[in-house]
Design a protein around this motif. Sequence first.
Motif, PDB file in Angstrom:
ATOM      1  N   MET A   4     -73.570 -17.214  88.894  1.00 35.35           N
ATOM      2  CA  MET A   4     -72.957 -16.068  88.239  1.00 35.35           C
ATOM      3  C   MET A   4     -71.461 -16.296  88.020  1.00 35.35           C
ATOM      4  SD  MET A   4     -73.400 -12.110  89.391  1.00 35.35           S
ATOM      5  CE  MET A   4     -75.168 -12.320  89.477  1.00 35.35           C
ATOM      6  N   GLN A   5     -70.790 -16.905  89.016  1.00 34.01           N
ATOM      7  CA  GLN A   5     -69.357 -17.161  88.895  1.00 34.01           C
ATOM      8  C   GLN A   5     -69.066 -18.189  87.805  1.00 34.01           C
ATOM      9  OE1 GLN A   5     -66.760 -15.609  91.090  1.00 34.01           O
ATOM     10  NE2 GLN A   5     -65.842 -16.188  89.123  1.00 34.01           N
ATOM     11  N   LEU A   6     -69.901 -19.231  87.704  1.00 33.91           N
ATOM     12  CA  LEU A   6     -69.730 -20.235  86.653  1.00 33.91           C
ATOM     13  C   LEU A   6     -69.785 -19.601  85.265  1.00 33.91           C
ATOM     14  CD1 LEU A   6     -71.812 -23.349  87.798  1.00 33.91           C
ATOM     15  CD2 LEU A   6     -69.366 -23.307  87.274  1.00 33.91           C
ATOM     16  N   LEU A   7     -70.757 -18.718  85.076  1.00 30.04           N
ATOM     17  CA  LEU A   7     -70.890 -18.071  83.773  1.00 30.04           C
ATOM     18  C   LEU A   7     -69.730 -17.110  83.520  1.00 30.04           C
ATOM     19  CD1 LEU A   7     -74.732 -17.413  83.813  1.00 30.04           C
ATOM     20  CD2 LEU A   7     -73.510 -19.063  82.383  1.00 30.04           C
TER      21      LEU A   7
ATOM     22  N   TRP B 113     -70.537  -7.144  89.637  1.00 32.43           N
ATOM     23  CA  TRP B 113     -71.490  -7.755  90.565  1.00 32.43           C
ATOM     24  C   TRP B 113     -70.755  -8.647  91.551  1.00 32.43           C
ATOM     25  CZ3 TRP B 113     -77.049  -9.187  88.960  1.00 32.43           C
ATOM     26  CH2 TRP B 113     -77.614  -8.142  88.219  1.00 32.43           C
ATOM     27  N   LEU B 114     -69.848  -9.475  91.040  1.00 31.83           N
ATOM     28  CA  LEU B 114     -69.121 -10.407  91.903  1.00 31.83           C
ATOM     29  C   LEU B 114     -68.177  -9.666  92.839  1.00 31.83           C
ATOM     30  CD1 LEU B 114     -68.451 -13.096  89.178  1.00 31.83           C
ATOM     31  CD2 LEU B 114     -69.843 -13.427  91.235  1.00 31.83           C
ATOM     32  N   GLU B 115     -67.575  -8.590  92.339  1.00 33.21           N
ATOM     33  CA  GLU B 115     -66.647  -7.809  93.160  1.00 33.21           C
ATOM     34  C   GLU B 115     -67.354  -7.175  94.352  1.00 33.21           C
ATOM     35  OE1 GLU B 115     -63.710  -3.891  92.722  1.00 33.21           O
ATOM     36  OE2 GLU B 115     -64.657  -4.788  90.943  1.00 33.21           O
TER      37      GLU B 115
ATOM     38  N   ILE C 235     -77.347 -19.029  75.610  1.00 38.87           N
ATOM     39  CA  ILE C 235     -78.289 -19.998  76.177  1.00 38.87           C
ATOM     40  C   ILE C 235     -77.617 -21.369  76.330  1.00 38.87           C
ATOM     41  CG2 ILE C 235     -80.391 -21.336  75.691  1.00 38.87           C
ATOM     42  CD1 ILE C 235     -81.139 -18.644  76.624  1.00 38.87           C
ATOM     43  N   GLU C 236     -76.805 -21.765  75.364  1.00 38.17           N
ATOM     44  CA  GLU C 236     -76.158 -23.081  75.399  1.00 38.17           C
ATOM     45  C   GLU C 236     -75.276 -23.219  76.626  1.00 38.17           C
ATOM     46  OE1 GLU C 236     -76.086 -20.968  72.863  1.00 38.17           O
ATOM     47  OE2 GLU C 236     -77.453 -21.955  71.458  1.00 38.17           O
ATOM     48  N   TRP C 237     -74.556 -22.155  77.011  1.00 42.34           N
ATOM     49  CA  TRP C 237     -73.737 -22.198  78.224  1.00 42.34           C
ATOM     50  C   TRP C 237     -74.625 -22.371  79.452  1.00 42.34           C
ATOM     51  CZ3 TRP C 237     -69.725 -17.609  77.814  1.00 42.34           C
ATOM     52  CH2 TRP C 237     -68.926 -17.804  76.673  1.00 42.34           C
ATOM     53  N   GLN C 238     -75.686 -21.596  79.506  1.00 44.19           N
ATOM     54  CA  GLN C 238     -76.571 -21.669  80.666  1.00 44.19           C
ATOM     55  C   GLN C 238     -77.185 -23.058  80.801  1.00 44.19           C
ATOM     56  OE1 GLN C 238     -79.265 -18.221  81.157  1.00 44.19           O
ATOM     57  NE2 GLN C 238     -78.227 -17.317  79.400  1.00 44.19           N
ATOM     58  N   GLN C 239     -77.599 -23.625  79.678  1.00 44.29           N
ATOM     59  CA  GLN C 239     -78.218 -24.959  79.706  1.00 44.29           C
ATOM     60  C   GLN C 239     -77.225 -26.021  80.174  1.00 44.29           C
ATOM     61  OE1 GLN C 239     -79.517 -24.895  75.611  1.00 44.29           O
ATOM     62  NE2 GLN C 239     -81.656 -24.583  76.200  1.00 44.29           N
ATOM     63  N   ARG C 240     -75.972 -25.872  79.804  1.00 43.76           N
ATOM     64  CA  ARG C 240     -74.954 -26.859  80.175  1.00 43.76           C
ATOM     65  C   ARG C 240     -74.466 -26.666  81.608  1.00 43.76           C
ATOM     66  NH1 ARG C 240     -69.573 -25.950  79.426  1.00 43.76           N
ATOM     67  NH2 ARG C 240     -70.010 -24.422  77.793  1.00 43.76           N
ATOM     68  N   LEU C 241     -74.258 -25.422  82.010  1.00 41.28           N
ATOM     69  CA  LEU C 241     -73.628 -25.152  83.296  1.00 41.28           C
ATOM     70  C   LEU C 241     -74.618 -25.096  84.454  1.00 41.28           C
ATOM     71  CD1 LEU C 241     -71.165 -22.356  82.116  1.00 41.28           C
ATOM     72  CD2 LEU C 241     -70.548 -24.702  82.775  1.00 41.28           C
ATOM     73  N   TRP C 242     -75.839 -24.620  84.174  1.00 42.43           N
ATOM     74  CA  TRP C 242     -76.800 -24.431  85.269  1.00 42.43           C
ATOM     75  C   TRP C 242     -78.213 -24.579  84.692  1.00 42.43           C
ATOM     76  CZ3 TRP C 242     -74.805 -23.085  90.213  1.00 42.43           C
ATOM     77  CH2 TRP C 242     -75.762 -22.950  91.223  1.00 42.43           C
TER      78      TRP C 242
END
Length: 288
Positions: free
Chosen positions: A185-188, A204-206, A254-261
């Motif tokens: 979640m933090q990466l995104l 959510w992170l807070e 989706i492209e971010w998710q595929q690259r990062l995680w």
Amino acid sequence: MSELRLMAVHAHPDDESSKGAATTARYAAKGVRVMVVTLTGGERGDILNPAMDIPEVHGRIAEVRRDEMAKAAEILGVEHHWLGFVDSGLPEGDPLPPLPEGCFGLVPLEEPVSRLVRVIREFKPHVMTTYDENGGYPHPDHIRCHQVSVAAYEAAADYMQFRDAGDPWSVSKLYYNHGFLRERMQLLQDEFAKNGQEGPFAKWLEHWDPEHDAFAGRVTTRIECSEYFSQRDDALRAHATQIDPNGHFFHAPIEWQQRLWPTEEFELARSRVPVSLPEDDLFSGIEK
């Protein structure tokens, strides 16, 4: 071995599309026979999509959710089985109200265990997935799903238990889903900031519960399944009463998710075959 089989056990319709869905779609696409078992009908789930919050849906929510589940199963390419229990709902308040009479959370454990044992012995999965002891989050049906799944995993192999539920079958491996990880979640969220945008995960992170961070250390198995992220999202959208298509779940490209995680995470909880950790395949150690 001519055919590998995977069984994913979930509490409610839509859980199969938000927890490990890209993994099940990946295996199904590669020729593994995949069955999703849904323990309850989701009858007491809130309608979370404003477009579906209309009287004609409220009046037939059980039927609507069955139709949604059928669409999601078709999208994922999996078989589906209803175990037949009634949603307990998510109790709210202080103190919490009692669970409704006859719901899944109150039936004697032996009833759902015996039904799931029968399905296991008929389908003969080599691998099962379910939730950890906290249910992923503390919904009574999710916690009970864990209890039922673990008990059925053990009982299905024992010829002395549930003798009228078919011949014994030993499931080789049992996994817990671990998809709700702070690091992902933090990466995104950071990627949104890098692109000059406000990410959807700040609150959510807070308010993140530090106890959830322990689950990251329990991950044993990461399945590369980024090719199936779009299929996962389409399956989740099929549960139209349960997900707002404009909600935060779909904000990260989706492209971010595929690259990062590009993976989904699991914890190997039980194994009857030799294993070497970490893994990148739920069927590692199983003769193919």
